[in-house]
Design a protein around this motif. Structure first.
Motif, PDB file in Angstrom:
ATOM      1  N   MET A 282      15.608 -10.112  43.798  1.00 49.74           N
ATOM      2  CA  MET A 282      14.702 -10.765  44.739  1.00 49.74           C
ATOM      3  C   MET A 282      14.495  -9.908  45.985  1.00 49.74           C
TER       4      MET A 282
ATOM      5  N   PRO B  91       9.866 -11.704  41.459  1.00 46.65           N
ATOM      6  CA  PRO B  91      10.931 -10.818  40.979  1.00 46.65           C
ATOM      7  C   PRO B  91      11.337 -11.188  39.560  1.00 46.65           C
TER       8      PRO B  91
ATOM      9  N   SER C   8      14.292 -10.384  36.426  1.00 45.08           N
ATOM     10  CA  SER C   8      15.475  -9.757  35.836  1.00 45.08           C
ATOM     11  C   SER C   8      15.377  -9.952  34.327  1.00 45.08           C
TER      12      SER C   8
ATOM     13  N   THR D  57      10.920  -4.510  35.158  1.00 48.17           N
ATOM     14  CA  THR D  57      11.722  -5.536  35.816  1.00 48.17           C
ATOM     15  C   THR D  57      12.549  -4.903  36.929  1.00 48.17           C
TER      16      THR D  57
ATOM     17  N   MET E 162      20.580 -11.371  40.468  1.00 45.42           N
ATOM     18  CA  MET E 162      19.310 -12.046  40.755  1.00 45.42           C
ATOM     19  C   MET E 162      18.950 -11.932  42.227  1.00 45.42           C
TER      20      MET E 162
ATOM     21  N   HIS F  77      13.797 -14.875  34.838  1.00 42.63           N
ATOM     22  CA  HIS F  77      14.766 -14.130  34.037  1.00 42.63           C
ATOM     23  C   HIS F  77      14.317 -14.163  32.590  1.00 42.63           C
TER      24      HIS F  77
ATOM     25  N   ASP G  30      11.811 -18.801  42.249  1.00 47.37           N
ATOM     26  CA  ASP G  30      12.307 -17.715  43.099  1.00 47.37           C
ATOM     27  C   ASP G  30      12.460 -16.431  42.295  1.00 47.37           C
ATOM     28  N   ILE G  31      12.778 -16.580  41.006  1.00 45.31           N
ATOM     29  CA  ILE G  31      12.957 -15.425  40.136  1.00 45.31           C
ATOM     30  C   ILE G  31      12.714 -15.851  38.700  1.00 45.31           C
TER      31      ILE G  31
END
Length: 439
Positions: free
Chosen positions: A436, A176, A178, A212, A432, A155, A152-153
């Motif tokens: 997204m 996405p 971060s 980012t 987060m 990092h 989903d993300i």
């Protein structure tokens, strides 16, 4: 008739046909039921965390990131940890990108919703730090893995070749991202005779993080500094401290005795990497001034690094405890009296709240975590950033006044108890979710 209360309003819900048949008059009269509007369960995310460093490596980034990963798993998120294979794992019979189980301290149940997929990538030892590993470019491997099972993300905790590969793979897959700004690499160049690299390194870091959705920084002062350099999408998230592990009750008289310290000896402690960028010669200067003032004192350095031999030559009276971790590290903190932290290159400085949680009187420069947590004269002392004369003067005065030092340490402990990891993990979740939403 069923009624449902939603945000202060009562909504009527029709009973199924015939559901009133055969009911007594009393039962029918009480058939209007109030159904509470419970909040929906928190969404569980699939999070890929990419880092060049992770325990058992010992440094501030590794330790903080491990705590973040554990906190997210505890909140029922599915974690994939992407990192270089460490030297101790070099002989393991795994191929690149082969998932392996967490270490013995983790949750090894693969069926658990919080089980962690640990992905080991190729890496090389970092020059001057052979115990640390630098990840190699791995974009194709990450593209293949994340195409098969999309997170989903993503990092990204470090900006090395592995971090850059992860950034490019995530962008190609429109995932996405971060990131964390955890190390002032641009400032480090000035301590190794390559100050001309300051601008190129800063330019690379800016280019990296501006791709980012959000970059997390630990202090407002750092956010303002980076914003002035052109960094975008910055958000401030402080760091927590384990106040059960780092606690004054771990004070150990036997350990102090092994240092040659009696009840009246002032034990000065510094914890961290032994490297030029940590400004440790300022610490030595403070210790020598304390000795010259006739104060019975010992200097203990916990940590290791390329400057150890130089420091041992410069200050042979110092005690070098080497690298410590866990309860052993906490015991070293609690067994000291003063924590002197002369570094000028921290993004945060995890050792600051750890020392405060251990009940030590703290002296540091007025920036990073110390500027955020210390109220001068109340729960610690601050010297103006870069003012070595003030640092030494305050160190001597603090060592000469044990009653004041104990009071500062008690109030430092109280401050540390407010730095809650659970609250921080919730804030990371919010960042987060926001990242997204921006893709």
């Amino acid at each position: 008739m069923l009624t449902r209360k939603r945000h202060g309003r009562v909504i009527e819900l029709s009973k199924p046909p015939g559901s009133m048949a055969g009911m007594s008059a009393t039962a029918a009269a009480t058939a209007n039921i109030l159904v509470e509007d419970f909040a929906p369960a928190r969404r569980s995310l699939r999070i890929a965390v990419v880092t060049e460093t992770y325990p058992p490596e010992i440094n501030g980034v590794a330790v903080t990131l491990a705590r973040l990963v554990d906190g997210l798993r505890a909140r029922n998120h599915e974690l994939q940890l992407v990192r270089p294979r460490q030297p101790s794992e070099a002989a393991a019979a795994h191929q690149p990108c082969q998932p392996c189980q967490p270490d013995a301290g983790g949750d090894s149940d693969a069926s658990s919703p919080t089980a962690m997929d640990e992905v080991l990538m190729r890496g090389l030892p970092i020059p001057r730090y052979p115990q640390l590993t630098l990840g190699l470019p791995s974009k194709k491997a990450l593209l293949a893995r994340w195409t098969l099972r999309r997170p989903d993300i993503v990092h990204i905790a470090t900006e090395g070749p592995l971090g850059w590969s992860a950034l490019q793979a995530a962008r190609q897959l429109k995932l996405p991202v971060s990131s964390d700004f955890r190390t002032n690499f641009h400032d480090y160049s000035r301590h190794y005779g390559v100050g001309w690299l300051h601008k190129p390194i800063l330019g690379y870091l800016r280019k990296f993080h501006n791709q980012t959705q959000h970059t997390m920084v630990p202090t407002e002062a750092l956010r303002q500094q980076l914003a002035g350099f052109g960094f975008q999408n910055l958000c401030v998230l402080a760091r927590g401290v384990d106040t059960e592990r780092f606690h004054p009750r771990r004070r150990d008289r036997a350990l102090r005795a092994s240092w040659g310290a009696g009840d009246d000896t002032r034990v000065l402690l510094c914890v961290g990497r032994l490297a030029r960028e940590k400004n440790l010669l300022q610490l030595v200067a403070a210790f020598e001034a304390i000795q010259q003032a006739g104060i019975d004192a010992k200097l203990v350095l916990v940590g290791d690094g390329p400057a150890r031999a130089e420091l041992q030559r410069r200050c042979p009276q110092a005690l070098f405890a080497g690298t410590r971790s866990g309860v052993e590290l906490a015991t070293h903190y609690a067994s000291a009296d003063l924590f002197l932290f002369p570094s000028l290159t921290e993004t945060f400085g995890n050792v600051t709240p750890e020392a405060m949680a251990s009940g030590l009187a703290l002296l540091a420069y007025d920036y990073a975590a110390a500027a955020q947590l210390v109220r001068p004269g109340e729960n610690g002392l601050l010297a103006p950033k870069g003012d070595g004369t003030s640092f030494v003067r305050q160190a001597v005065a603090l060592a000469a006044d044990p009653v004041r030092a104990r009071g500062l340490g008690l109030r430092a402990r109280q401050t540390a108890t407010t730095q809650d990891w659970e609250r921080l993990i919730e804030q990371v979740e919010q960042v987060m979710m926001s990242a997204m939403a921006r893709v």
